[in-house]
Design a protein around this motif. Structure first.
Motif, PDB file in Angstrom:
ATOM      1  N   UNK A 137       0.494  35.988 -11.921  1.00  0.00           N
ATOM      2  CA  UNK A 137      -0.842  35.655 -12.405  1.00  0.00           C
ATOM      3  C   UNK A 137      -1.284  36.759 -13.353  1.00  0.00           C
ATOM      4  N   UNK A 138      -1.783  36.332 -14.523  1.00  0.00           N
ATOM      5  CA  UNK A 138      -2.172  37.297 -15.560  1.00  0.00           C
ATOM      6  C   UNK A 138      -3.687  37.493 -15.530  1.00  0.00           C
ATOM      7  N   UNK A 139      -4.113  38.733 -15.346  1.00  0.00           N
ATOM      8  CA  UNK A 139      -5.547  39.021 -15.295  1.00  0.00           C
ATOM      9  C   UNK A 139      -5.907  39.903 -16.502  1.00  0.00           C
ATOM     10  N   UNK A 140      -6.960  39.491 -17.226  1.00  0.00           N
ATOM     11  CA  UNK A 140      -7.347  40.288 -18.399  1.00  0.00           C
ATOM     12  C   UNK A 140      -8.111  41.528 -17.930  1.00  0.00           C
ATOM     13  N   UNK A 141      -8.107  42.589 -18.754  1.00  0.00           N
ATOM     14  CA  UNK A 141      -8.686  43.866 -18.319  1.00  0.00           C
ATOM     15  C   UNK A 141     -10.148  43.728 -17.891  1.00  0.00           C
TER      16      UNK A 141
ATOM     17  N   UNK B 226      -3.426  43.341 -20.429  1.00  0.00           N
ATOM     18  CA  UNK B 226      -3.477  42.424 -19.285  1.00  0.00           C
ATOM     19  C   UNK B 226      -2.619  42.958 -18.149  1.00  0.00           C
ATOM     20  N   UNK B 227      -2.978  42.570 -16.936  1.00  0.00           N
ATOM     21  CA  UNK B 227      -2.176  43.008 -15.793  1.00  0.00           C
ATOM     22  C   UNK B 227      -1.543  41.789 -15.124  1.00  0.00           C
ATOM     23  N   UNK B 228      -0.243  41.897 -14.883  1.00  0.00           N
ATOM     24  CA  UNK B 228       0.513  40.796 -14.306  1.00  0.00           C
ATOM     25  C   UNK B 228       0.697  41.050 -12.810  1.00  0.00           C
ATOM     26  N   UNK B 229       0.150  40.151 -11.990  1.00  0.00           N
ATOM     27  CA  UNK B 229       0.292  40.315 -10.545  1.00  0.00           C
ATOM     28  C   UNK B 229       1.263  39.282  -9.981  1.00  0.00           C
TER      29      UNK B 229
END
Lengths: 175, 218
Positions: free
Chosen positions: A12-16, A70-73
Protein backbone atom coordinates in the motif's frame (compact mmCIF):
# COMPACT_ATOMS: atom_id res chain seq x y z
CA UNK A 1 -19.12 -19.57 -7.26
CA UNK A 2 -17.38 -20.81 -4.20
CA UNK A 3 -16.60 -18.42 -1.39
CA UNK A 4 -12.96 -18.36 -0.35
CA UNK A 5 -11.15 -16.85 2.57
CA UNK A 6 -7.80 -15.91 1.12
CA UNK A 7 -4.66 -14.61 2.76
CA UNK A 8 -3.07 -11.95 0.64
CA UNK A 9 0.00 -9.73 0.76
CA UNK A 10 -0.09 -6.40 -1.03
CA UNK A 11 1.84 -3.16 -0.96
CA UNK A 12 0.00 0.00 0.00
CA UNK A 13 1.41 3.36 -1.07
CA UNK A 14 0.95 6.25 1.35
CA UNK A 15 1.79 9.82 0.33
CA UNK A 16 3.96 11.87 2.71
CA UNK A 17 1.02 14.13 3.65
CA UNK A 18 -0.79 11.20 5.23
CA UNK A 19 2.11 10.08 7.35
CA UNK A 20 1.46 10.89 10.95
CA UNK A 21 3.46 10.47 14.06
CA UNK A 22 0.42 9.07 15.80
CA UNK A 23 0.28 5.39 14.92
CA UNK A 24 -3.49 5.12 14.80
CA UNK A 25 -3.94 7.69 12.08
CA UNK A 26 -1.30 6.01 9.95
CA UNK A 27 -3.02 2.67 10.45
CA UNK A 28 -6.30 4.23 9.38
CA UNK A 29 -4.71 5.75 6.26
CA UNK A 30 -3.31 2.34 5.35
CA UNK A 31 -6.68 0.63 5.81
CA UNK A 32 -8.49 3.26 3.75
CA UNK A 33 -5.93 2.84 0.95
CA UNK A 34 -6.12 -0.92 1.11
CA UNK A 35 -9.93 -0.88 0.84
CA UNK A 36 -9.67 1.53 -2.07
CA UNK A 37 -7.15 -0.72 -3.86
CA UNK A 38 -9.30 -3.82 -3.31
CA UNK A 39 -12.36 -1.97 -4.64
CA UNK A 40 -10.49 -0.72 -7.70
CA UNK A 41 -9.02 -4.09 -8.61
CA UNK A 42 -12.45 -5.74 -8.34
CA UNK A 43 -11.29 -9.27 -9.07
CA UNK A 44 -8.34 -11.41 -10.09
CA UNK A 45 -7.95 -14.55 -12.11
CA UNK A 46 -6.39 -16.32 -9.14
CA UNK A 47 -8.78 -15.35 -6.34
CA UNK A 48 -11.98 -14.41 -8.15
CA UNK A 49 -14.16 -11.46 -7.17
CA UNK A 50 -13.06 -9.46 -4.13
CA UNK A 51 -15.99 -9.28 -1.76
CA UNK A 52 -14.70 -7.86 1.51
CA UNK A 53 -11.54 -7.38 3.54
CA UNK A 54 -11.98 -9.45 6.64
CA UNK A 55 -8.91 -8.99 8.80
CA UNK A 56 -5.77 -6.88 8.66
CA UNK A 57 -3.02 -9.20 9.83
CA UNK A 58 0.18 -7.22 9.68
CA UNK A 59 1.68 -3.99 8.43
CA UNK A 60 5.39 -4.36 7.81
CA UNK A 61 8.00 -1.63 7.91
CA UNK A 62 7.53 1.01 5.23
CA UNK A 63 10.07 1.71 2.53
CA UNK A 64 10.53 5.27 1.30
CA UNK A 65 10.46 5.83 -2.44
CA UNK A 66 13.22 8.28 -3.05
CA UNK A 67 11.78 10.18 -6.02
CA UNK A 68 8.31 10.89 -4.65
CA UNK A 69 8.69 10.58 -0.92
CA UNK A 70 5.79 8.11 -0.85
CA UNK A 71 6.09 5.26 1.60
CA UNK A 72 5.36 1.69 0.56
CA UNK A 73 3.92 -0.51 3.30
CA UNK A 74 3.74 -4.29 2.75
CA UNK A 75 0.40 -5.36 4.22
CA UNK A 76 -0.98 -8.84 4.82
CA UNK A 77 -4.71 -9.39 5.27
CA UNK A 78 -7.50 -11.89 4.72
CA UNK A 79 -10.08 -11.22 2.06
CA UNK A 80 -13.38 -12.92 1.29
CA UNK A 81 -13.53 -13.69 -2.41
CA UNK A 82 -15.85 -15.58 -4.71
CA UNK A 83 -14.46 -17.71 -7.52
CA UNK A 84 -16.16 -19.94 -10.11
CA UNK A 85 -15.21 -23.63 -10.20
CA UNK A 86 -15.77 -25.99 -13.07
CA UNK A 87 -18.46 -28.57 -12.36
CA UNK A 88 -20.03 -26.76 -9.41
CA UNK A 89 -23.75 -26.23 -8.93
CA UNK A 90 -25.00 -22.64 -8.75
CA UNK A 91 -28.25 -20.74 -8.79
CA UNK A 92 -28.75 -17.77 -11.11
CA UNK A 93 -31.53 -15.59 -12.52
CA UNK A 94 -32.51 -15.27 -16.17
CA UNK A 95 -31.39 -11.89 -17.45
CA UNK A 96 -31.90 -12.02 -21.22
CA UNK A 97 -33.42 -14.56 -23.58
CA UNK A 98 -32.08 -15.02 -27.09
CA UNK A 99 -32.77 -17.54 -29.78
CA UNK A 100 -29.48 -19.33 -29.14
CA UNK A 101 -29.82 -19.49 -25.39
CA UNK A 102 -30.19 -17.55 -22.19
CA UNK A 103 -27.98 -15.16 -20.26
CA UNK A 104 -28.09 -15.54 -16.49
CA UNK A 105 -26.77 -13.45 -13.63
CA UNK A 106 -25.66 -14.77 -10.30
CA UNK A 107 -23.99 -12.89 -7.47
CA UNK A 108 -21.24 -10.67 -8.89
CA UNK A 109 -21.17 -12.52 -12.24
CA UNK A 110 -22.94 -10.58 -14.97
CA UNK A 111 -22.50 -12.92 -17.87
CA UNK A 112 -23.45 -16.59 -17.65
CA UNK A 113 -24.44 -18.19 -20.92
CA UNK A 114 -26.76 -21.15 -21.03
CA UNK A 115 -26.81 -22.35 -24.63
CA UNK A 116 -29.85 -23.90 -26.23
CA UNK A 117 -27.81 -27.08 -26.71
CA UNK A 118 -27.25 -27.36 -22.96
CA UNK A 119 -30.94 -27.15 -22.15
CA UNK A 120 -31.91 -30.68 -23.25
CA UNK A 121 -35.59 -30.52 -24.23
CA UNK A 122 -36.32 -26.80 -23.84
CA UNK A 123 -37.51 -25.03 -26.97
CA UNK A 124 -37.35 -21.34 -27.81
CA UNK A 125 -40.66 -19.51 -28.07
CA UNK A 126 -40.38 -16.02 -29.51
CA UNK A 127 -42.72 -13.06 -29.14
CA UNK A 128 -43.02 -10.08 -26.83
CA UNK A 129 -41.95 -12.16 -23.84
CA UNK A 130 -39.56 -14.71 -25.30
CA UNK A 131 -39.03 -17.86 -23.27
CA UNK A 132 -37.69 -21.40 -23.34
CA UNK A 133 -40.23 -24.10 -22.57
CA UNK A 134 -40.47 -27.84 -22.17
CA UNK A 135 -43.44 -29.99 -21.18
CA UNK A 136 -43.63 -28.93 -17.56
CA UNK A 137 -41.54 -25.81 -16.97
CA UNK A 138 -40.35 -22.62 -18.58
CA UNK A 139 -37.47 -20.19 -18.45
CA UNK A 140 -38.41 -16.53 -18.69
CA UNK A 141 -36.96 -13.29 -17.39
CA UNK A 142 -36.07 -13.47 -13.67
CA UNK A 143 -36.69 -17.23 -13.38
CA UNK A 144 -34.35 -18.76 -10.79
CA UNK A 145 -32.33 -21.54 -12.38
CA UNK A 146 -30.10 -24.16 -10.84
CA UNK A 147 -27.26 -24.90 -13.24
CA UNK A 148 -23.89 -26.56 -13.45
CA UNK A 149 -20.77 -24.64 -14.47
CA UNK A 150 -19.40 -26.20 -17.67
CA UNK A 151 -16.51 -23.81 -17.92
CA UNK A 152 -15.41 -20.24 -17.28
CA UNK A 153 -13.06 -17.65 -18.64
CA UNK A 154 -11.26 -14.73 -17.05
CA UNK A 155 -11.64 -11.54 -19.07
CA UNK A 156 -8.55 -9.51 -18.25
CA UNK A 157 -9.78 -6.29 -19.90
CA UNK A 158 -13.07 -6.20 -17.96
CA UNK A 159 -11.62 -7.85 -14.85
CA UNK A 160 -14.46 -10.31 -14.62
CA UNK A 161 -15.40 -13.90 -15.40
CA UNK A 162 -17.70 -15.30 -18.05
CA UNK A 163 -19.38 -18.58 -17.29
CA UNK A 164 -20.86 -21.28 -19.45
CA UNK A 165 -23.75 -23.20 -17.90
CA UNK A 166 -25.75 -26.34 -18.49
CA UNK A 167 -29.09 -27.57 -17.18
CA UNK A 168 -28.90 -30.90 -19.00
CA UNK A 169 -29.11 -33.36 -16.13
CA UNK A 170 -31.33 -34.45 -13.28
CA UNK A 171 -32.22 -31.90 -10.58
CA UNK A 172 -31.05 -29.01 -12.75
CA UNK A 173 -33.26 -26.31 -14.27
CA UNK A 174 -35.82 -23.76 -13.07
CA UNK A 175 -36.46 -23.76 -9.32
CA UNK B 1 -27.67 -24.64 -42.75
CA UNK B 2 -27.45 -27.99 -41.13
CA UNK B 3 -26.01 -27.06 -37.77
CA UNK B 4 -26.85 -29.97 -35.59
CA UNK B 5 -25.09 -32.82 -37.34
CA UNK B 6 -22.14 -30.54 -37.94
CA UNK B 7 -21.76 -29.40 -34.42
CA UNK B 8 -22.67 -32.52 -32.54
CA UNK B 9 -19.81 -34.91 -32.76
CA UNK B 10 -17.07 -33.55 -34.89
CA UNK B 11 -14.26 -31.65 -33.32
CA UNK B 12 -12.59 -30.53 -36.51
CA UNK B 13 -11.93 -26.98 -37.61
CA UNK B 14 -14.61 -26.88 -40.25
CA UNK B 15 -17.72 -26.96 -38.11
CA UNK B 16 -16.44 -23.86 -36.41
CA UNK B 17 -16.10 -21.85 -39.52
CA UNK B 18 -19.62 -22.81 -40.39
CA UNK B 19 -20.86 -21.97 -36.93
CA UNK B 20 -19.35 -18.56 -36.65
CA UNK B 21 -20.80 -17.40 -39.90
CA UNK B 22 -24.03 -19.07 -38.90
CA UNK B 23 -24.45 -17.07 -35.75
CA UNK B 24 -23.59 -13.97 -37.73
CA UNK B 25 -26.63 -14.32 -39.83
CA UNK B 26 -28.99 -15.58 -37.18
CA UNK B 27 -29.15 -13.03 -34.42
CA UNK B 28 -27.86 -9.51 -34.06
CA UNK B 29 -28.10 -9.39 -30.30
CA UNK B 30 -26.23 -12.60 -29.91
CA UNK B 31 -23.32 -11.62 -32.06
CA UNK B 32 -23.02 -8.26 -30.36
CA UNK B 33 -22.55 -9.99 -27.07
CA UNK B 34 -20.24 -12.61 -28.42
CA UNK B 35 -18.01 -10.47 -30.58
CA UNK B 36 -15.60 -9.46 -27.81
CA UNK B 37 -15.39 -13.07 -26.72
CA UNK B 38 -13.96 -14.14 -30.01
CA UNK B 39 -11.48 -11.36 -30.44
CA UNK B 40 -10.17 -11.70 -26.91
CA UNK B 41 -10.02 -15.42 -26.89
CA UNK B 42 -8.01 -15.42 -30.07
CA UNK B 43 -5.52 -13.03 -28.66
CA UNK B 44 -5.28 -14.93 -25.43
CA UNK B 45 -4.95 -18.39 -26.82
CA UNK B 46 -1.22 -18.01 -27.23
CA UNK B 47 -0.50 -16.93 -23.68
CA UNK B 48 -3.09 -18.90 -21.78
CA UNK B 49 -4.00 -22.52 -21.68
CA UNK B 50 -5.70 -23.92 -24.71
CA UNK B 51 -8.55 -25.03 -22.55
CA UNK B 52 -9.51 -21.43 -22.13
CA UNK B 53 -9.48 -20.89 -25.85
CA UNK B 54 -11.70 -23.88 -26.21
CA UNK B 55 -14.22 -22.42 -23.89
CA UNK B 56 -14.45 -19.37 -26.04
CA UNK B 57 -15.61 -21.46 -28.88
CA UNK B 58 -18.03 -23.22 -26.64
CA UNK B 59 -19.61 -19.89 -25.78
CA UNK B 60 -20.70 -19.61 -29.34
CA UNK B 61 -21.47 -23.25 -29.63
CA UNK B 62 -22.82 -24.19 -26.29
CA UNK B 63 -21.10 -27.50 -25.67
CA UNK B 64 -17.99 -27.34 -23.59
CA UNK B 65 -17.08 -30.94 -24.11
CA UNK B 66 -16.86 -30.39 -27.77
CA UNK B 67 -15.43 -26.91 -27.43
CA UNK B 68 -12.45 -28.41 -25.74
CA UNK B 69 -11.85 -30.86 -28.51
CA UNK B 70 -11.92 -28.16 -31.12
CA UNK B 71 -9.87 -25.57 -29.31
CA UNK B 72 -6.90 -26.46 -31.44
CA UNK B 73 -8.67 -25.06 -34.43
CA UNK B 74 -9.65 -21.90 -32.63
CA UNK B 75 -6.38 -20.95 -31.09
CA UNK B 76 -4.39 -22.27 -33.99
CA UNK B 77 -2.36 -24.52 -31.71
CA UNK B 78 -3.43 -28.11 -31.79
CA UNK B 79 -1.88 -30.53 -29.31
CA UNK B 80 -2.28 -34.10 -28.22
CA UNK B 81 -3.75 -33.04 -24.88
CA UNK B 82 -6.83 -31.85 -26.71
CA UNK B 83 -7.98 -35.38 -27.28
CA UNK B 84 -10.17 -35.35 -24.21
CA UNK B 85 -12.89 -37.98 -24.23
CA UNK B 86 -16.32 -36.45 -24.70
CA UNK B 87 -18.44 -36.78 -21.58
CA UNK B 88 -22.00 -35.79 -21.03
CA UNK B 89 -22.60 -32.53 -19.19
CA UNK B 90 -24.28 -34.28 -16.28
CA UNK B 91 -21.15 -36.33 -15.58
CA UNK B 92 -18.83 -33.31 -15.45
CA UNK B 93 -17.08 -33.51 -12.10
CA UNK B 94 -16.21 -30.72 -9.73
CA UNK B 95 -12.74 -29.39 -10.50
CA UNK B 96 -11.49 -27.24 -7.68
CA UNK B 97 -8.77 -24.70 -8.20
CA UNK B 98 -8.14 -23.20 -4.78
CA UNK B 99 -5.40 -20.54 -4.69
CA UNK B 100 -2.55 -20.79 -2.17
CA UNK B 101 -3.24 -19.72 1.41
CA UNK B 102 -6.98 -19.89 0.83
CA UNK B 103 -9.72 -22.03 2.25
CA UNK B 104 -13.17 -22.73 0.93
CA UNK B 105 -16.21 -21.45 2.75
CA UNK B 106 -19.67 -22.94 2.52
CA UNK B 107 -22.40 -20.47 1.57
CA UNK B 108 -23.75 -20.69 5.11
CA UNK B 109 -20.34 -19.75 6.58
CA UNK B 110 -19.92 -16.93 4.08
CA UNK B 111 -23.41 -15.63 4.86
CA UNK B 112 -22.56 -15.40 8.56
CA UNK B 113 -19.18 -13.74 7.94
CA UNK B 114 -20.61 -11.23 5.48
CA UNK B 115 -23.48 -10.48 7.85
CA UNK B 116 -20.91 -9.49 10.48
CA UNK B 117 -19.00 -7.33 8.02
CA UNK B 118 -22.27 -5.80 6.84
CA UNK B 119 -23.03 -4.69 10.39
CA UNK B 120 -19.60 -3.05 10.69
CA UNK B 121 -20.15 -1.31 7.42
CA UNK B 122 -23.02 0.72 8.78
CA UNK B 123 -20.40 2.58 10.83
CA UNK B 124 -17.73 2.57 8.14
CA UNK B 125 -19.96 3.97 5.42
CA UNK B 126 -20.28 7.25 7.31
CA UNK B 127 -16.77 8.05 6.11
CA UNK B 128 -16.91 8.86 2.37
CA UNK B 129 -13.23 7.96 1.99
CA UNK B 130 -13.89 4.33 2.80
CA UNK B 131 -14.68 2.26 -0.26
CA UNK B 132 -16.50 -1.06 -0.31
CA UNK B 133 -16.13 -3.45 -3.26
CA UNK B 134 -19.07 -3.29 -5.71
CA UNK B 135 -19.43 -7.03 -5.50
CA UNK B 136 -20.17 -6.96 -1.78
CA UNK B 137 -23.93 -6.46 -1.96
CA UNK B 138 -24.39 -8.96 -4.78
CA UNK B 139 -22.27 -11.58 -3.05
CA UNK B 140 -24.05 -10.94 0.24
CA UNK B 141 -27.41 -11.50 -1.45
CA UNK B 142 -26.03 -14.62 -3.15
CA UNK B 143 -24.76 -16.04 0.14
CA UNK B 144 -28.03 -15.30 1.92
CA UNK B 145 -30.11 -16.85 -0.85
CA UNK B 146 -27.75 -19.82 -1.06
CA UNK B 147 -27.77 -20.46 2.67
CA UNK B 148 -30.32 -23.14 3.47
CA UNK B 149 -29.51 -23.57 7.14
CA UNK B 150 -29.84 -21.85 10.47
CA UNK B 151 -26.26 -22.22 11.71
CA UNK B 152 -23.02 -22.88 9.83
CA UNK B 153 -21.51 -24.73 12.78
CA UNK B 154 -24.29 -27.31 12.87
CA UNK B 155 -23.89 -27.82 9.11
CA UNK B 156 -20.20 -28.55 9.63
CA UNK B 157 -21.02 -30.99 12.40
CA UNK B 158 -23.65 -32.76 10.31
CA UNK B 159 -21.29 -33.18 7.35
CA UNK B 160 -18.10 -33.93 9.30
CA UNK B 161 -18.66 -37.75 9.40
CA UNK B 162 -18.59 -37.82 5.57
CA UNK B 163 -14.86 -37.04 5.64
CA UNK B 164 -14.22 -40.45 7.16
CA UNK B 165 -15.63 -42.22 4.13
CA UNK B 166 -13.51 -40.26 1.69
CA UNK B 167 -15.79 -37.35 0.77
CA UNK B 168 -13.49 -34.37 0.17
CA UNK B 169 -13.90 -30.76 1.31
CA UNK B 170 -15.08 -29.61 -2.10
CA UNK B 171 -17.81 -32.23 -2.23
CA UNK B 172 -18.90 -31.41 1.32
CA UNK B 173 -19.03 -27.74 0.42
CA UNK B 174 -21.15 -28.54 -2.65
CA UNK B 175 -23.60 -30.62 -0.59
CA UNK B 176 -24.01 -27.76 1.89
CA UNK B 177 -24.47 -25.21 -0.90
CA UNK B 178 -27.01 -27.29 -2.80
CA UNK B 179 -29.07 -28.07 0.28
CA UNK B 180 -30.29 -31.37 -1.17
CA UNK B 181 -33.26 -33.33 0.12
CA UNK B 182 -32.48 -36.83 -1.09
CA UNK B 183 -29.34 -38.92 -1.61
CA UNK B 184 -30.42 -39.27 -5.24
CA UNK B 185 -30.15 -35.50 -5.64
CA UNK B 186 -26.65 -35.54 -4.13
CA UNK B 187 -25.38 -38.21 -6.53
CA UNK B 188 -26.95 -36.51 -9.55
CA UNK B 189 -25.44 -33.10 -8.76
CA UNK B 190 -22.07 -34.23 -7.38
CA UNK B 191 -21.27 -37.12 -9.76
CA UNK B 192 -17.76 -37.63 -8.33
CA UNK B 193 -19.43 -39.27 -5.31
CA UNK B 194 -20.87 -42.06 -7.43
CA UNK B 195 -17.53 -43.90 -7.49
CA UNK B 196 -17.84 -44.90 -3.82
CA UNK B 197 -21.58 -45.01 -3.66
CA UNK B 198 -21.74 -48.28 -1.69
CA UNK B 199 -19.50 -46.72 0.96
CA UNK B 200 -20.98 -43.24 1.13
CA UNK B 201 -24.69 -43.80 0.68
CA UNK B 202 -25.41 -44.64 4.33
CA UNK B 203 -23.48 -41.71 5.85
CA UNK B 204 -24.89 -39.31 3.24
CA UNK B 205 -28.47 -40.33 4.04
CA UNK B 206 -27.71 -39.82 7.73
CA UNK B 207 -26.10 -36.43 7.11
CA UNK B 208 -29.12 -35.33 5.05
CA UNK B 209 -31.53 -36.16 7.84
CA UNK B 210 -29.30 -34.19 10.26
CA UNK B 211 -29.34 -31.27 7.82
CA UNK B 212 -33.12 -31.47 7.48
CA UNK B 213 -33.38 -30.65 11.19
CA UNK B 214 -31.45 -27.40 10.85
CA UNK B 215 -33.02 -26.19 7.62
CA UNK B 216 -33.97 -22.54 7.71
CA UNK B 217 -37.60 -21.78 6.97
CA UNK B 218 -37.92 -20.03 3.61
Amino acid sequence: MVFLEAEMSWNVLISPGQLDRKGLLLRKAIIVHLLEDVTNRRASKEHGYYIAVNQLKAISEGKVRELTGDVLFPVSFTCITQKPMKGEIMVGYVDRILKHGVFLKSGPVESIFLAEKSMSDYKYIGGENPMFMNDHSKLEKDTAVRFKVLGFRWMEADRQFQLLATIAGDFLGPL
Amino acid sequence: MDRIPNGRRKGSVNPHVVLLSDSDSDSEGFIEEMAPVHSKSNGKASSESLKTGGKASSFSKGEASKGKASSGGKGGKGSASNAVPIKSDAELKLQLDIPQNSRMLMNCEAAELLQEIHEHMAILSEDPKIKIPDSFDKAFQYAKAGNHFTAANSVKQALEPLKKCGVNDGEICMIANIGPETAEEVYALVPSLKANRSLTEGPITEALSALANIKAAK
